[in-house]
Design an enzyme around this catalytic site. Structure first.
Site, PDB file in Angstrom:
ATOM      1  CB  SER A  24     -11.463  36.888  59.451  1.00 16.17           C
ATOM      2  OG  SER A  24     -11.091  35.986  58.086  1.00 16.17           O
TER       3      SER A  24
ATOM      4  CD  GLU B 285      -5.317  41.366  49.714  1.00 12.55           C
ATOM      5  OE1 GLU B 285      -5.158  42.236  49.264  1.00 12.55           O
ATOM      6  OE2 GLU B 285      -6.036  40.534  50.693  1.00 12.55           O
TER       7      GLU B 285
ATOM      8  N   GLY C  26     -11.963  43.527  54.807  1.00 17.77           N
ATOM      9  CA  GLY C  26     -13.884  43.472  54.469  1.00 17.77           C
ATOM     10  C   GLY C  26     -14.709  44.125  55.695  1.00 17.77           C
TER      11      GLY C  26
ATOM     12  CE  LYS D 165      -7.379  43.039  52.238  1.00 19.58           C
ATOM     13  NZ  LYS D 165      -7.671  41.838  53.088  1.00 19.58           N
TER      14      LYS D 165
ATOM     15  CD  GLU E 135      -2.827  41.742  57.643  1.00 20.85           C
ATOM     16  OE1 GLU E 135      -4.426  42.690  57.492  1.00 20.85           O
ATOM     17  OE2 GLU E 135      -2.777  42.284  56.532  1.00 20.85           O
TER      18      GLU E 135
ATOM     19  N   GLY F 245      -9.181  37.399  54.892  1.00 22.35           N
ATOM     20  CA  GLY F 245     -10.418  37.191  53.720  1.00 22.35           C
ATOM     21  C   GLY F 245     -11.215  35.547  54.589  1.00 22.35           C
TER      22      GLY F 245
ATOM     23  CG  ASN G  61      -6.178  46.821  54.102  1.00 21.00           C
ATOM     24  OD1 ASN G  61      -6.442  48.076  52.207  1.00 21.00           O
ATOM     25  ND2 ASN G  61      -5.317  45.807  53.072  1.00 21.00           N
TER      26      ASN G  61
ATOM     27  CG  HIS H 168      -2.094  42.945  52.211  1.00 24.18           C
ATOM     28  ND1 HIS H 168      -2.014  42.202  51.586  1.00 24.18           N
ATOM     29  CD2 HIS H 168      -2.688  43.375  53.177  1.00 24.18           C
ATOM     30  CE1 HIS H 168      -3.373  41.648  52.170  1.00 24.18           C
ATOM     31  NE2 HIS H 168      -3.577  42.523  53.428  1.00 24.18           N
TER      32      HIS H 168
HETATM   33  P1  PGA Z   1      -9.647  40.290  55.952  1.00 23.23           P
HETATM   34  O1  PGA Z   1      -8.688  41.394  55.444  1.00 23.23           O
HETATM   35  O2  PGA Z   1     -10.035  41.634  57.500  1.00 23.23           O
HETATM   36  O3  PGA Z   1     -10.918  40.572  54.594  1.00 23.23           O
HETATM   37  O4  PGA Z   1      -9.779  39.496  56.315  1.00 23.23           O
HETATM   38  C1  PGA Z   1      -7.287  41.398  56.290  1.00 23.23           C
HETATM   39  C2  PGA Z   1      -6.337  42.304  54.926  1.00 23.23           C
HETATM   40  O5  PGA Z   1      -5.379  41.674  54.387  1.00 23.23           O
HETATM   41  O6  PGA Z   1      -5.784  43.030  55.576  1.00 23.23           O
END
Ligand code: PGA
Length: 257
Positions: free
Chosen positions: A219, A105, A241, A11, A174, A180, A9, A103
């Site tokens: 993460s 976010e 990330g 983002k 998640e 993150g 992803n 998601h």
């Molecule tokens: P992250 O994000 O691996 O940067 O923690 C995961 C996600 O939100 O899909």
């Protein structure tokens, strides 16, 4: 048994088409130099504006990473006066196979409700897209107990979904506190959530949902990915990330046994 699934992803990254190319060429190079044989399914989810170019590159004969294309969101109507939105039909036209829905976010910054997420899922399934439904709690008071909100999110997101569509759905567990932050859940915690999610799905759809695909996200990096991917009952990972770094992502892909 279905293959494990690794989802990238991106983002709202990267900022330019040139950078997109650098990442994809980087994946390819890493896979080649490490001579990695792909043992999992891989889905790459770039921002909407890069779907076309990423799709074209993934299809190129010389491209080693045989990944599917995924979008990060979708609207529930097929067309019309909905400024700024992207429809399931448009994603299909770009040969998108997957779409991430719900998601955290989007829930947090764009006010997506469980009801909206349900509408998006129904529309995506109608268009024959594979759905990656994200769920997860904000906090976990007792580390050995997955909060009820996860069950509630599953129940409302999957309302009115036909039983026959269950194999088109992957749930990404998640926990918001792990996204993150550099603080992932433990594989045991993710497993506990996966069990609860499948149990909830079986309650809705019956025994056919007992093999519902559940992946972990939050993460995930090259060091910890294998602990999740290769864990029994966890069907893969969703990587934010770390998927932007070709070396890191290739290691994640390579950690599947
Ligand atoms: P992250 O994000 O691996 O940067 O923690 C995961 C996600 O939100 O899909």
């Amino acid at each position: 048994m279905a293959k494990k699934l690794i989802i990238a992803n991106w983002k709202m990254n990267p900022q330019t088409g040139k950078e997109v190319e650098r990442i994809l060429v980087g994946y390819n190079k890493q896979l080649k130099t490490k001579n990695l044989k792909l043992k999992t399914d891989v889905v790459i989810c770039p921002p909407f504006v890069f779907l076309n170019s990423v799709g074209n590159l993934l299809k190129a004969k010389s491209y080693k990473l045989k990944a599917s294309l995924g979008a990060q969101d979708v609207f529930w109507e097929d067309k019309g006066a909905y400024t700024g939105e992207i429809s399931p039909a448009m994603l299909k036209d770009l040969k998108c196979g997957y779409v991430i829905i719900g998601h955290s976010e989007r829930r947090k910054y764009f006010g997506e409700t469980d009801e909206m997420i349900n509408k998006k899922i129904l529309a995506a399934l109608k268009a024959k897209l594979n759905v990656i439904l994200c769920v997860g709690e904000n906090y976990r008071e007792n580390h050995n107990e997955i909060p009820n909100v996860v069950e509630e999110q599953i129940a409302s997101a999957l309302a009115n979904v036909p039983k026959s569509a269950i194999n088109k759905i992957t749930v990404a567990y998640e926990p918001v506190w792990a996204i993150g932050t550099g603080i992932p859940d433990t594989p045991e915690g993710a497993m506990m959530a996966a069990v609860l999610i499948r149990k909830t799905a079986v309650g809705i759809f019956g025994p056919s949902a007992k093999n519902l695909r559940v992946v972990y996200g939050g993460s995930v990096n090259a060091e910890n990915a294998g602990n999740f991917i290769n864990h029994e009952g966890i069907d893969g990972v969703l990587v934010g990330g770390a998927s932007l770094d070709p070396q890191e992502f290739a290691k994640i892909i390579g950690s599947a046994i």
